[in-house]
Design an enzyme around this catalytic site. Structure first.
Site, short mmCIF file in Angstrom:
data_model
loop_
_atom_site.label_atom_id
_atom_site.label_comp_id
_atom_site.label_asym_id
_atom_site.label_seq_id
_atom_site.Cartn_x
_atom_site.Cartn_y
_atom_site.Cartn_z
N GLU A 93 55.06 11.10 24.97
CA GLU A 93 53.86 10.60 24.29
C GLU A 93 53.92 9.10 24.07
O GLU A 93 54.99 8.55 23.80
CB GLU A 93 53.73 11.27 22.93
CG GLU A 93 53.58 12.76 23.00
CD GLU A 93 53.56 13.38 21.62
OE1 GLU A 93 53.42 14.59 21.54
OE2 GLU A 93 53.68 12.64 20.62
N CYS A 106 53.14 2.06 21.13
CA CYS A 106 54.34 2.72 20.61
C CYS A 106 54.84 3.69 21.68
O CYS A 106 54.13 4.63 22.03
CB CYS A 106 53.98 3.47 19.32
SG CYS A 106 55.35 4.39 18.65
N CYS A 113 64.31 14.96 20.78
CA CYS A 113 65.21 14.13 19.98
C CYS A 113 66.22 15.06 19.30
O CYS A 113 65.89 16.19 18.94
CB CYS A 113 64.42 13.38 18.91
SG CYS A 113 65.44 12.27 17.92
N CYS A 117 65.17 15.08 12.06
CA CYS A 117 64.44 14.73 10.83
C CYS A 117 63.39 15.81 10.53
O CYS A 117 62.64 16.21 11.42
CB CYS A 117 63.74 13.38 10.99
SG CYS A 117 64.87 12.07 11.49
N CYS A 120 59.43 15.61 11.38
CA CYS A 120 59.08 15.11 12.71
C CYS A 120 58.97 16.25 13.72
O CYS A 120 59.85 17.11 13.80
CB CYS A 120 60.16 14.14 13.14
SG CYS A 120 59.94 13.53 14.81
N GLY A 159 61.98 10.27 20.17
CA GLY A 159 63.36 9.89 20.51
C GLY A 159 63.93 8.81 19.62
O GLY A 159 63.22 8.14 18.88
N GLU A 160 65.25 8.69 19.71
CA GLU A 160 65.99 7.67 18.95
C GLU A 160 66.52 6.66 19.98
O GLU A 160 67.45 6.96 20.74
CB GLU A 160 67.13 8.35 18.17
CG GLU A 160 68.24 7.46 17.68
CD GLU A 160 67.80 6.30 16.80
OE1 GLU A 160 67.19 6.53 15.74
OE2 GLU A 160 68.08 5.13 17.19
N SER A 191 63.04 0.79 16.55
CA SER A 191 63.17 1.53 15.30
C SER A 191 64.29 2.55 15.42
O SER A 191 64.34 3.32 16.38
CB SER A 191 61.85 2.24 15.01
OG SER A 191 62.00 3.11 13.94
N SER A 214 64.23 3.53 9.90
CA SER A 214 63.51 4.62 9.22
C SER A 214 64.38 5.09 8.06
O SER A 214 65.36 5.80 8.27
CB SER A 214 63.27 5.78 10.19
OG SER A 214 62.47 5.36 11.24
N LEU A 215 64.02 4.68 6.88
CA LEU A 215 64.84 4.99 5.71
C LEU A 215 64.36 6.28 5.04
O LEU A 215 65.08 7.24 4.89
CB LEU A 215 64.79 3.81 4.73
CG LEU A 215 65.72 3.87 3.55
CD1 LEU A 215 67.17 3.85 4.00
CD2 LEU A 215 65.45 2.73 2.58
N HIS A 216 63.11 6.26 4.63
CA HIS A 216 62.39 7.44 4.10
C HIS A 216 62.91 8.02 2.79
O HIS A 216 62.22 8.81 2.16
CB HIS A 216 62.32 8.55 5.16
CG HIS A 216 61.63 8.11 6.42
ND1 HIS A 216 60.42 7.47 6.40
CD2 HIS A 216 62.00 8.18 7.72
CE1 HIS A 216 60.07 7.19 7.64
NE2 HIS A 216 61.00 7.60 8.46
N ASN A 290 51.68 11.77 8.42
CA ASN A 290 50.69 12.67 9.00
C ASN A 290 51.25 14.08 8.87
O ASN A 290 52.43 14.30 9.14
CB ASN A 290 50.52 12.38 10.50
CG ASN A 290 49.58 11.21 10.75
OD1 ASN A 290 48.50 11.14 10.19
ND2 ASN A 290 50.01 10.28 11.58
N CYS A 333 54.43 11.77 15.92
CA CYS A 333 55.05 11.84 17.24
C CYS A 333 55.54 13.25 17.52
O CYS A 333 56.02 13.96 16.67
CB CYS A 333 56.14 10.80 17.41
SG CYS A 333 57.63 11.09 16.49
S1 SF4 Z 1 61.80 10.63 13.32
FE1 SF4 Z 1 62.60 9.64 15.15
S2 SF4 Z 1 64.83 9.95 14.98
FE2 SF4 Z 1 63.89 11.40 13.55
S3 SF4 Z 1 63.71 13.30 14.74
FE3 SF4 Z 1 61.77 12.16 14.96
S4 SF4 Z 1 61.99 10.99 16.84
FE4 SF4 Z 1 64.03 11.64 16.21
#
Ligand code: SF4
Length: 346
Positions: A93, A106, A113, A117, A120, A159-160, A191, A214-216, A290, A333
């Site tokens: 995507e 983006c 991934c 998280c 996600c 993805g990371e 990121s 990405s702290l969150h 979202n 995502c």
């Molecule tokens: S937020 Fe980013 S690092 Fe975390 S699971 Fe989703 S894609 Fe992977």
């Protein structure tokens, strides 16, 4: 024998390819410009190459293609989400957002991934594979061929990127190259969910690329509940990697902070966030999440969002509350890809 994927090659590597094909080195620069500046999709468009050379390239090399499977457009804010299919049938995507200063894209860096998280959708099926640098570029070039140059690129989709570090660096070298797309480093943001070792490695490169983390959540136990990576690199380790990055690059870090009702939006969370930011050159980007199907989580209401922001501001933390783009499409995502896979399985 599989054909050489020219889009994945640096200029120096292309020179080696051309030499191996019995051609002059300077042809590499011509081909590199066709691929990255003019973004052609066929050898026949390379008009300054002889026909025999074009035929040779066709038989031994390839310009990879990407297929647009689906496009969703949010007609309110112009956000577009593309679902792409690569040669092996995998989906990724890409989101194009429209701002006053230009458009930002983006891109995804992996198929799926493995970071897990909980908010996600990209991670629901784990990691399928890494994307190559060429596959990252193709997501951008396809958009530019259709709607002109983009202003900035964010590697924050599925993805990371630091889990696919070498291809990420190759991607940067290619898109940054003065004879290629020549996108300035300051127009690129990477990121990470907090791979502290890689943050330090990246700091040592001293690039001008923007870093977002990405702290969150800034409470260790709570963060580990929503981001498993926090068990490997706790907040102390992450903060020390961020300090190292700032000391090496003198650049500000953006901390992405998703506002999730009852999970990250309490005043105790804000206090922890203020403590984490102490002594760091940083900016907080608050993102009302979202909602994700299969994940019972949503953003707090507007009143709570602003209360959280104001609290940080009063403590002297630079903060912005991001408008939620693409609310009318599956903009979180991983959602569009997941939907497509479910349709394909039926
Ligand atoms: S937020 Fe980013 S690092 Fe975390 S699971 Fe989703 S894609 Fe992977």
């Amino acid at each position: 024998m599989s054909k050489i994927n020219l889009l994945n090659y640096t200029l120096m590597e292309l020179e080696d390819v051309l030499t191996e094909l019995g051609e002059k080195k300077f042809r590499a620069l011509q081909i590199f410009e066709w691929l990255h500046q003019k973004q052609v999709t066929s050898f026949d468009e390379m008009s300054n190459l002889s026909k025999p050379l074009r035929e040779k390239l066709k038989s031994q090399t390839q310009i990879p293609q990407i297929e647009v499977v689906r496009t969703q457009t949010d007609h309110q804010d112009g956000t577009q989400k593309m679902l792409y299919r690569f040669g092996d049938g995998e989906y990724a995507e890409t989101v194009k957002m429209v701002y006053e200063h230009g458009s930002s894209v983006c891109i995804s860096s992996q198929i799926g991934c493995r970071m897990g998280c909980t908010f996600c959708a990209s991670t629901l099926g784990g990691l399928n594979r890494n994307l190559s640098a060429a596959e990252m570029l193709m997501q951008i070039y396809e958009i530019e061929r259709n709607s002109g140059p983009v202003h900035s690129v964010v590697i924050m989709g599925m993805g990371e990127p630091f889990d696919n570090y070498s291809e990420f660096l190759r991607f940067v070298e290619l898109i940054n190259h003065p004879h290629g797309r020549n996108l300035g480093s300051r127009h690129i943001t990477v990121s990470t969910c907090g791979l502290a070792d890689k943050i330090k490695e990246f700091a040592d490169l001293k690039t001008q690329i923007n870093l977002a983390v990405s702290l969150h959540q800034a409470r260790q136990e709570k963060r580990a509940e929503i981001m498993p990576i926090a068990r490997k690199y706790d907040l102390e380790t992450l903060k020390s990697a961020c300090q190292y990055y700032i000391s090496k690059t003198n650049r500000r870090i953006t901390f992405e902070y998703g506002l999730i009702e009852n999970k990250t939006d309490q005043m105790v969370d804000a206090d922890a966030l203020i403590g984490f930011c102490k002594g760091l050159l940083c900016h907080i980007n608050l993102i009302p999440i979202n909602p994700v199907a299969d994940r019972n989580q949503k953003a707090p209401d507007k009143k709570r969002q602003y209360a959280f922001k104001n609290y940080l501001e009063k403590a002297g933390i630079p903060v912005s509350l991001r408008r939620t783009l693409g609310k009318n499409i599956d903009a979180a995502c991983g959602q569009l890809r997941k939907k497509e896979e479910e349709i394909c399985k039926q």
